[in-house]
Scaffold this active site. Structure first.
Site, mmCIF file in Angstrom:
data_model
loop_
_atom_site.group_PDB
_atom_site.id
_atom_site.type_symbol
_atom_site.label_atom_id
_atom_site.label_comp_id
_atom_site.label_asym_id
_atom_site.label_seq_id
_atom_site.Cartn_x
_atom_site.Cartn_y
_atom_site.Cartn_z
ATOM 1 N N ARG A 51 0.469 -1.519 0.018
ATOM 2 C CA ARG A 51 -0.296 0.180 0.097
ATOM 3 C C ARG A 51 0.944 0.930 0.073
ATOM 4 O O ARG A 51 0.745 2.452 -0.611
ATOM 5 C CB ARG A 51 -0.733 0.465 1.279
ATOM 6 C CG ARG A 51 -1.706 1.191 1.814
ATOM 7 C CD ARG A 51 -2.804 1.492 1.669
ATOM 8 N NE ARG A 51 -2.505 0.581 3.572
ATOM 9 C CZ ARG A 51 -2.585 0.564 4.323
ATOM 10 N NH1 ARG A 51 -1.462 1.866 4.373
ATOM 11 N NH2 ARG A 51 -1.764 -0.329 5.229
ATOM 12 N N TYR A 103 -16.688 16.398 -15.478
ATOM 13 C CA TYR A 103 -16.963 14.833 -16.099
ATOM 14 C C TYR A 103 -17.894 14.649 -14.999
ATOM 15 O O TYR A 103 -18.275 15.248 -13.700
ATOM 16 C CB TYR A 103 -15.873 14.809 -15.881
ATOM 17 C CG TYR A 103 -15.481 12.785 -15.614
ATOM 18 C CD1 TYR A 103 -15.935 12.501 -16.671
ATOM 19 C CD2 TYR A 103 -15.723 12.379 -13.978
ATOM 20 C CE1 TYR A 103 -16.097 10.675 -16.822
ATOM 21 C CE2 TYR A 103 -16.097 10.864 -14.293
ATOM 22 C CZ TYR A 103 -16.280 10.528 -15.278
ATOM 23 O OH TYR A 103 -15.960 8.847 -15.343
ATOM 24 N N ASP A 175 -7.348 18.960 -14.473
ATOM 25 C CA ASP A 175 -7.780 17.315 -15.464
ATOM 26 C C ASP A 175 -7.226 17.441 -16.574
ATOM 27 O O ASP A 175 -8.072 17.834 -17.506
ATOM 28 C CB ASP A 175 -9.239 16.739 -15.142
ATOM 29 C CG ASP A 175 -10.041 15.607 -15.447
ATOM 30 O OD1 ASP A 175 -8.943 14.823 -16.183
ATOM 31 O OD2 ASP A 175 -10.423 15.017 -15.038
ATOM 32 N N LYS A 200 -8.309 6.273 -19.348
ATOM 33 C CA LYS A 200 -7.930 6.865 -21.199
ATOM 34 C C LYS A 200 -7.239 6.160 -21.938
ATOM 35 O O LYS A 200 -6.721 5.434 -22.456
ATOM 36 C CB LYS A 200 -8.931 8.126 -20.600
ATOM 37 C CG LYS A 200 -9.502 8.204 -19.596
ATOM 38 C CD LYS A 200 -11.048 7.315 -19.680
ATOM 39 C CE LYS A 200 -11.911 7.371 -18.516
ATOM 40 N NZ LYS A 200 -12.418 8.708 -17.391
HETATM 41 C C1 LIG Z 1 -12.526 8.719 -16.683
HETATM 42 C C2 LIG Z 1 -12.896 10.285 -16.260
HETATM 43 C C3 LIG Z 1 -12.187 10.521 -14.699
HETATM 44 C C4 LIG Z 1 -12.638 9.814 -14.245
HETATM 45 O O1 LIG Z 1 -11.839 8.819 -14.164
HETATM 46 P P1 LIG Z 1 -12.406 7.206 -13.599
HETATM 47 O O2 LIG Z 1 -10.384 6.106 -14.006
HETATM 48 O O3 LIG Z 1 -13.675 6.535 -14.335
HETATM 49 O O4 LIG Z 1 -12.360 6.793 -12.653
HETATM 50 C C5 LIG Z 1 -12.665 12.514 -14.384
HETATM 51 N N1 LIG Z 1 -12.276 12.980 -15.214
HETATM 52 C C6 LIG Z 1 -11.924 12.647 -17.220
HETATM 53 C C7 LIG Z 1 -11.893 13.697 -17.526
HETATM 54 C C8 LIG Z 1 -12.879 11.096 -17.120
HETATM 55 O O5 LIG Z 1 -13.002 11.132 -18.471
#
Ligand SMILES: *Cc1c(COP(=O)(O)O)cnc(C)c1O
Length: 384
Positions: A51, A103, A175, A200
């Site tokens: 962890r 998001y 983000d 992603k």
């Molecule tokens: C998918 C996404 C998230 C969340 O991420 P996870 O890996 O699904 O927890 C946050 N911000 C954006 C812009 C995303 O596309």
């Protein structure tokens, strides 16, 4: 050669990476272990419990820091876990300013989880950076932005917002999931924290759920590491390995995502059955100039509204697509299509959703790296 001087296309492959110390493995082994032998209490080789740290995760964290031009990387069990850790820097009474077309999952975490703990969130338009200052109060401790935004593809001026954040001693977190460091480097533009859903584009193959944070400041890195280790939403060794493998081809994938994205945006905008296409590469996109100056290219995310379409029509179109897969998520090698109103943004109240442009007929595409002619033919048959 100093690693910081490497070009991006080399950093994706070599950034922070060394052959494994045990046998010289060029690829980081998957250290599928929870614990590590100690010769005497505390006598270990830097790893005591997974962890707190795991060598495969360390390899990923170093790669993340390198590609984002930052000093410290942290890998989490998901993008949401990474966001969760950032908000836990705050205290009850603090306030966060964020954008309107956020998001959906971030909106849900902010409103339905953290507001119960006395942190408040305000969602404002940020396309005009000058208009943000009047919203900053003594309680504002964090500005949370996405750019390009999801799914409306608004582009925010990271540099201008970072100057405001610095002036008021407020943290700025970006983000960077949609753009990736191939297209833009928020830390270089003055942000304090860059966050990813590595699920992603960084992972890129739709086979992991992983999150990331990268920062420059040691004190901030220590605080986030404390929260990560205390809460424990860490990225596992197998997922760390897969994400690292994905990052090695990020630059070549992104180049093709951008080429295909451009071809499809231009096809859609000329189509007689299309009312509106949202893509920051168009010269008449309201934030095109900022996009051009802060991004290297315009990416493979596109949203559009078919002419005269209803909720049901939009669903019919996404169901008819054959190469574009109807699915949540984005950023993989395969093309995906989504219907934000019923999928990614279903957790945002309809009125609030529509105020930011996410109407019932909106369709979002994550353009993959298949042959562009096949993708266009697929859209053509679905619209017919
Ligand atoms: C998918 C996404 C998230 C969340 O991420 P996870 O890996 O699904 O927890 C946050 N911000 C954006 C812009 C995303 O596309």
């Amino acid at each position: 050669m100093s690693e910081k001087k490497l070009k991006f296309n080399s950093k994706t492959i070599h950034g922070g990476q060394k052959p494994d110390a045990a046998y010289g493995a060029v690829m980081p082994p998957i250290y599928q272990t929870s614990t590590y032998v100690q010769t005497t209490p505390g006598g270990h080789k830097g790893y005591a419990y997974s962890r707190s740290a795991n060598p495969t995760r360390t390899a990923l964290e170093k790669a993340l820091a390198s590609i984002e031009n930052g000093n410290y990387g942290l890998a989490f069990a998901s993008g949401m876990a990474a966001i969760d850790a950032v908000i836990k820097l705050l205290n009850p009474g603090d306030e966060v300013l964020s954008t309107k077309d956020l998001y959906g999952g971030s909106y849900r975490l902010f409103k339905q989880v953290f507001e119960r703990f006395g942190i408040t969130f305000r969602f404002i338009g940020m396309q005009n950076a000058d208009s943000i200052e009047s919203h900053i109060t003594a309680k504002t401790k964090l500005i949370w932005v996405e750019t390009p935004t999801n799914p409306m593809m608004n582009v925010l001026d990271i540099k201008a917002i970072s100057q405001l954040a610095k002036k008021h001693s407020v943290l700025l977190a970006v983000d960077n999931t949609f753009a990736t460091p191939y297209l833009q480097l928020p830390l270089d533009l003055g942000a304090h924290i860059v966050m990813h859903s590595a699920t992603k584009y960084l992972g890129g193959h739709s086979d992991v759920v992983v999150g990331a944070l990268v920062v420059n400041d040691k004190d901030l890195a220590d605080k986030l590491y404390f929260i990560q280790n205390a809460g424990g939403a860490v990225c596992g060794p197998m997922d760390s390995f897969l994400t690292l493998r994905g990052i090695k081809t990020l630059h070549v994938r992104m180049q093709r995502h951008c080429e295909n994205g451009k071809a499809i945006a231009e096809y859609l905008v000329k189509h007689p059955k299309i009312e509106k296409v949202y893509w920051p590469g168009f010269e008449d996109h309201p934030n095109h100039d900022i996009a051009k100056s802060q991004m290297k290219d315009f990416g493979g995310m596109i949203s559009f509204i078919p002419k005269g379409s209803s909720y049901e029509d939009a669903i019919k179109i996404v169901e008819k697509l054959q190469i574009f897969t109807l699915a949540e998520s984005l950023g993989g090698v395969e093309s995906l299509a989504g219907h934000p109103a019923s999928m990614t943004h279903g957790s945002i109240p309809k009125e609030e959703r529509e105020r930011s442009g996410v109407v019932d007929a909106l369709i979002r595409l994550s353009v993959g790296i298949e042959d562009e002619a096949d993708l266009i033919a697929d859209l053509e048959q679905a619209m017919r």
